[in-house]
Design an enzyme around this catalytic site. Sequence first.
Site, PDB file in Angstrom:
ATOM      1  CG  ASN A  10      -1.593   0.940   1.322  1.00  0.00           C
ATOM      2  OD1 ASN A  10      -2.613   1.607   0.274  1.00  0.00           O
ATOM      3  ND2 ASN A  10      -2.115   1.714   2.856  1.00  0.00           N
ATOM      4  CE  LYS A  12       0.185   3.591   4.372  1.00  0.00           C
ATOM      5  NZ  LYS A  12      -0.075   3.786   6.243  1.00  0.00           N
ATOM      6  CG  HIS A  96      -5.793   1.770   5.302  1.00  0.00           C
ATOM      7  ND1 HIS A  96      -5.161   2.799   6.161  1.00  0.00           N
ATOM      8  CD2 HIS A  96      -5.227   0.697   4.522  1.00  0.00           C
ATOM      9  CE1 HIS A  96      -3.930   2.406   6.253  1.00  0.00           C
ATOM     10  NE2 HIS A  96      -3.630   0.998   5.226  1.00  0.00           N
ATOM     11  CD  GLU A  98      -3.089   5.620   7.039  1.00  0.00           C
ATOM     12  OE1 GLU A  98      -2.969   5.686   5.133  1.00  0.00           O
ATOM     13  OE2 GLU A  98      -2.190   4.952   7.200  1.00  0.00           O
ATOM     14  CD  GLU A 166      -3.321  -3.255   7.007  1.00  0.00           C
ATOM     15  OE1 GLU A 166      -2.518  -2.791   6.432  1.00  0.00           O
ATOM     16  OE2 GLU A 166      -3.947  -1.467   6.786  1.00  0.00           O
ATOM     17  N   GLY A 172       2.164   2.211  10.231  1.00  0.00           N
ATOM     18  CA  GLY A 172       3.559   3.187  10.726  1.00  0.00           C
ATOM     19  C   GLY A 172       3.428   3.469  12.299  1.00  0.00           C
ATOM     20  CB  SER A 212       4.957  -1.854  11.828  1.00  0.00           C
ATOM     21  OG  SER A 212       4.499  -0.234  11.970  1.00  0.00           O
TER      22      SER A 212
END
Length: 253
Positions: A10, A12, A96, A98, A166, A172, A212
């Site tokens: 990904n 991003k 996702h 985010e 996730e 991240g 991560s």
Amino acid sequence: MGRKFFVGGNWKCNGTTEEVKKIVTTLNEAEVPSEDVVEVVVSPPFVFIPVVKSLLRPDFQIAAQNCWFRKGGAFTGEISAEMLVNLGVPWVILGHSERRQLLSESSEFVGEKVTYALSLGLKVIACVGETLEERESGCTMEVVAVQTKAIAERISDWSNVVIAYEPVWAIGTGKVATPAQAQEVHAGLRKWLHDKVSAEVAASTRIIYGGSVNGANCKELAGQPDVDGFLVGGASLKPEFIDIIKSATVKKN
Ligand code: PEP
């Protein structure tokens, strides 16, 4: 069971044309296990999809990072599932964290998106995961079950769905889930699928881990029985993504 190892990258909201071309060159030159062993899918920002598609090796596939939840039309700034089909993009990442967090996408909205994308023949990487607060209050399984339920109650065919577990606290942050933590949630999700959907779907649906993952921690995670691959953010922009793809061979040993 035959769940093929799956590694998604990904990218991003990162990159310039030059940077993206460089990543593709690295991927194209890499020696990785064959398509029989691992399915590799990279997810560039929308605007770079055509250039990546024109340059990327044929054994790697492309995913979009999102799409609209219905037929396209007067939805400024959105990209429709129809457009992805038109461009020949086979996969899309939906839900996702985010987007769930920063853009307030609800589980129901994600469920609608998954349903619509599947109805057009797209394959979906559906993301679920708990926040740190939710983990610390002991409701991880409940959270991922609710997120998965919003999909399960809308679809009947799971053959084109990969679930990406996730944990939000691991994305991240450099704080990867331990192999035991990942295995526990993956096994819990598989049991949920078994109990609420079917034994067949539980056995065949790939549940991949994201948060991560890097070249150093991927092998141990890949060794967990219910970890069927990875969704990789930061490290997918770097050459170590190749090592993560190669961790697929752990399943063969
Ligand atoms: C992700 O955003 O899907 C992700 C897993 O990010 P990272 O690998 O950077 O934690």
